[in-house]
Design an enzyme around this catalytic site. Structure first.
Site, PDB file in Angstrom:
ATOM      1  N   ASN A   7       0.856  -1.196   0.000  1.00 55.18           N
ATOM      2  CA  ASN A   7       0.000   0.000   0.000  1.00 55.18           C
ATOM      3  C   ASN A   7       0.897   1.253   0.000  1.00 55.18           C
ATOM      4  OD1 ASN A   7      -1.421   2.269   1.100  1.00 55.18           O
ATOM      5  ND2 ASN A   7      -3.065   0.892   1.687  1.00 55.18           N
ATOM      6  N   ASP A   9      -0.168   4.482  -0.083  1.00 57.21           N
ATOM      7  CA  ASP A   9      -0.872   5.718   0.317  1.00 57.21           C
ATOM      8  C   ASP A   9       0.043   6.709   1.027  1.00 57.21           C
ATOM      9  OD1 ASP A   9      -3.142   4.479  -0.594  1.00 57.21           O
ATOM     10  OD2 ASP A   9      -4.033   4.155   1.374  1.00 57.21           O
ATOM     11  N   HIS A  10       0.943   6.171   1.870  1.00 52.36           N
ATOM     12  CA  HIS A  10       1.713   7.106   2.704  1.00 52.36           C
ATOM     13  C   HIS A  10       2.833   7.816   1.955  1.00 52.36           C
ATOM     14  CE1 HIS A  10      -0.817   6.460   5.961  1.00 52.36           C
ATOM     15  NE2 HIS A  10      -0.549   5.178   6.057  1.00 52.36           N
ATOM     16  N   ARG A  18       3.212  18.841   1.854  1.00 49.52           N
ATOM     17  CA  ARG A  18       3.675  20.101   1.261  1.00 49.52           C
ATOM     18  C   ARG A  18       2.848  20.515   0.044  1.00 49.52           C
ATOM     19  NH1 ARG A  18       8.996  21.734   2.905  1.00 49.52           N
ATOM     20  NH2 ARG A  18       8.869  21.419   5.138  1.00 49.52           N
ATOM     21  N   HIS A  43      -5.546   3.706  -1.991  1.00 47.06           N
ATOM     22  CA  HIS A  43      -6.896   4.017  -1.496  1.00 47.06           C
ATOM     23  C   HIS A  43      -7.257   5.426  -1.934  1.00 47.06           C
ATOM     24  CE1 HIS A  43      -9.671   4.243   2.341  1.00 47.06           C
ATOM     25  NE2 HIS A  43     -10.317   4.528   1.226  1.00 47.06           N
ATOM     26  N   ARG A  45      -9.458   8.047  -1.358  1.00 48.41           N
ATOM     27  CA  ARG A  45     -10.483   8.434  -0.374  1.00 48.41           C
ATOM     28  C   ARG A  45     -11.355   9.531  -0.943  1.00 48.41           C
ATOM     29  NH1 ARG A  45      -8.896   6.537   5.142  1.00 48.41           N
ATOM     30  NH2 ARG A  45     -10.754   7.637   5.788  1.00 48.41           N
ATOM     31  N   ARG A  49      -7.309  12.803   0.644  1.00 48.13           N
ATOM     32  CA  ARG A  49      -6.286  13.320   1.572  1.00 48.13           C
ATOM     33  C   ARG A  49      -4.870  12.857   1.218  1.00 48.13           C
ATOM     34  NH1 ARG A  49      -7.659  10.000   7.035  1.00 48.13           N
ATOM     35  NH2 ARG A  49      -9.641  10.997   6.691  1.00 48.13           N
ATOM     36  N   HIS A  50      -4.759  11.745   0.485  1.00 46.06           N
ATOM     37  CA  HIS A  50      -3.402  11.342   0.061  1.00 46.06           C
ATOM     38  C   HIS A  50      -3.398  11.003  -1.431  1.00 46.06           C
ATOM     39  CE1 HIS A  50      -5.187   7.539   1.263  1.00 46.06           C
ATOM     40  NE2 HIS A  50      -4.876   7.636   2.551  1.00 46.06           N
ATOM     41  N   GLU A  70      -8.397   0.411  -3.449  1.00 48.29           N
ATOM     42  CA  GLU A  70      -9.146   0.404  -2.187  1.00 48.29           C
ATOM     43  C   GLU A  70     -10.125   1.572  -2.204  1.00 48.29           C
ATOM     44  OE1 GLU A  70      -6.610  -0.171   1.268  1.00 48.29           O
ATOM     45  OE2 GLU A  70      -8.101   0.911   2.450  1.00 48.29           O
ATOM     46  N   THR A 101      -8.293   3.696   8.107  1.00 45.21           N
ATOM     47  CA  THR A 101      -9.480   2.843   8.180  1.00 45.21           C
ATOM     48  C   THR A 101      -9.505   2.162   9.547  1.00 45.21           C
ATOM     49  OG1 THR A 101      -9.094   2.447   5.843  1.00 45.21           O
ATOM     50  CG2 THR A 101     -10.765   1.086   6.906  1.00 45.21           C
ATOM     51  N   GLU A 151     -10.891  -9.520   3.149  1.00 46.72           N
ATOM     52  CA  GLU A 151      -9.669  -9.055   3.799  1.00 46.72           C
ATOM     53  C   GLU A 151     -10.020  -8.877   5.265  1.00 46.72           C
ATOM     54  OE1 GLU A 151      -7.327  -5.829   2.105  1.00 46.72           O
ATOM     55  OE2 GLU A 151      -6.554  -5.390   4.113  1.00 46.72           O
ATOM     56  N   HIS A 191      -3.841  -4.440   7.871  1.00 46.97           N
ATOM     57  CA  HIS A 191      -3.929  -3.324   8.806  1.00 46.97           C
ATOM     58  C   HIS A 191      -3.029  -3.541  10.011  1.00 46.97           C
ATOM     59  CE1 HIS A 191      -5.359   0.431  10.270  1.00 46.97           C
ATOM     60  NE2 HIS A 191      -5.951   0.584   9.118  1.00 46.97           N
ATOM     61  N   GLY A 192      -2.074  -2.644  10.150  1.00 45.28           N
ATOM     62  CA  GLY A 192      -1.188  -2.675  11.312  1.00 45.28           C
ATOM     63  C   GLY A 192      -0.149  -3.779  11.272  1.00 45.28           C
ATOM     64  N   GLY A 213       1.189  -1.445   4.376  1.00 44.54           N
ATOM     65  CA  GLY A 213       1.637  -0.130   3.943  1.00 44.54           C
ATOM     66  C   GLY A 213       2.535   0.574   4.935  1.00 44.54           C
ATOM     67  N   HIS A 214       1.955   0.989   6.050  1.00 46.15           N
ATOM     68  CA  HIS A 214       2.615   1.933   6.947  1.00 46.15           C
ATOM     69  C   HIS A 214       3.990   1.456   7.411  1.00 46.15           C
ATOM     70  CE1 HIS A 214       3.263   4.276  10.660  1.00 46.15           C
ATOM     71  NE2 HIS A 214       2.733   5.231   9.935  1.00 46.15           N
TER      72      HIS A 214
HETATM   73  N1  PXP Z   1      -5.861  -3.005   4.298  1.00 48.23           N
HETATM   74  C1  PXP Z   1      -6.802  -2.032   4.369  1.00 48.23           C
HETATM   75  C2  PXP Z   1      -8.192  -2.391   3.987  1.00 48.23           C
HETATM   76  C3  PXP Z   1      -6.467  -0.731   4.774  1.00 48.23           C
HETATM   77  O1  PXP Z   1      -7.416   0.224   4.849  1.00 48.23           O
HETATM   78  C4  PXP Z   1      -5.131  -0.435   5.072  1.00 48.23           C
HETATM   79  C5  PXP Z   1      -4.739   0.965   5.470  1.00 48.23           C
HETATM   80  O2  PXP Z   1      -4.828   1.805   4.400  1.00 48.23           O
HETATM   81  C6  PXP Z   1      -4.190  -1.468   4.973  1.00 48.23           C
HETATM   82  C7  PXP Z   1      -4.583  -2.745   4.602  1.00 48.23           C
HETATM   83  C8  PXP Z   1      -2.737  -1.237   5.244  1.00 48.23           C
HETATM   84  O3  PXP Z   1      -2.613  -0.958   6.603  1.00 48.23           O
HETATM   85  P1  PXP Z   1      -1.194  -0.469   7.161  1.00 48.23           P
HETATM   86  O4  PXP Z   1      -0.897   0.823   6.474  1.00 48.23           O
HETATM   87  O5  PXP Z   1      -1.428  -0.339   8.623  1.00 48.23           O
HETATM   88  O6  PXP Z   1      -0.212  -1.539   6.801  1.00 48.23           O
END
Ligand code: PXP
Length: 241
Positions: A7, A9-10, A18, A43, A45, A49-50, A70, A101, A151, A191-192, A213-214
């Protein structure tokens, strides 16, 4: 073999800090693919936002791998998905005030809406995944919509990693994944997840796909993105318990 979707997004979050032109999410997607990622997740949104509309168009056009779009089940975004034709859509709940999310969708409460959405995507050969809590009622609801993938939200497990609540959260994920697989769904998790807790999740054989992602983008700040992706691939594909 397990699948790893990255992912990005970040990368867009940093750009939006910026409101400029760097770092470029397309480039991140390309580097992740070069490093061996199986797929790219972005994603779009409602509040942009990103990731923005341009990002997803460029990724669809120029990144030669599985593209996971997403999205919330919102009319404007559904239309964009049907034009974009990603390989897969992951449908998530979306609240404007959330940082990320925060939990899974409640499909059981609105099954007809999600059946229609699944049919629309399938007409364009787009696979459909729903992001849900590890809950049998929600898994049965996904099956009823005709979707392909669940998921499972791993965020609560991740928050309780190495605490006394972890085993309980882990068992919920294991039971949900095994049940979903037994009724013919493909099982993803996300997630996480990070370089430590993912090793525990790998004990659940029924989970075959990961969306992360993160933690990878965070590590990339120190090691570079290519190495951060390779380090996660080493865990997802080769970690031996
Ligand atoms: N899966 C879904 C459905 C999510 O919304 C996210 C966060 O955007 C992720 C996976 C990835 O989560 P993380 O950035 O915590 O790894």
């Amino acid at each position: 073999m397990k699948i790893l979707n990255i992912n990005i997004d970040h990368i867009a979050t940093i750009r939006e800090a910026r409101k400029g032109i760097e770092p470029e999410p397309l480039l991140a997607a390309q580097v992740a693919v070069l490093a061996g990622a199986d797929g790219i997740v972005a994603h779009l949104r409602e509040d942009r936002r990103h990731i923005n509309d341009r990002d997803v168009k460029l990724i669809r056009e120029l990144v030669d791998t599985r593209f996971v779009f997403e999205m919330a089940a919102n009319e404007e975004i559904i239309k964009i998905a049907l034009d974009l034709i990603p390989d897969l859509v992951t449908i998530v709940p979306e609240k404007r005030e959330e940082l990320t999310t925060e939990g899974g969708l409640d499909l059981a409460a609105n099954i007809e809406k999600y059946k229609k959405l699944t049919d629309k995507m399938h007409e364009k050969n787009i696979l459909v995944s729903y992001f849900i809590e590890p809950d049998k009622k929600q898994i049965d609801a996904v099956k009823e919509t005709g979707a392909d993938i669940i998921e499972i939200h791993t965020g609560t497990f991740a928050n309780h990693f190495k605490t006394e609540k972890m085993i309980n959260e882990f068992d919920k994920l294991r039971i949900a994944a095994e049940y979903g697989a037994s009724i013919g769904l493909h099982i993803a998790a996300g997630h996480g997840l990070n370089y430590n807790n993912t090793k525990k999740i790998l004990e659940i054989d029924a989970i075959s796909e990961f969306s992360i992602g993160h933690s990878i983008i965070s590590r990339a700040a120190f090691t570079g993105l290519e190495k951060a992706v390779r380090d996660m691939i080493d865990i997802i594909k080769f970690y031996k318990r």
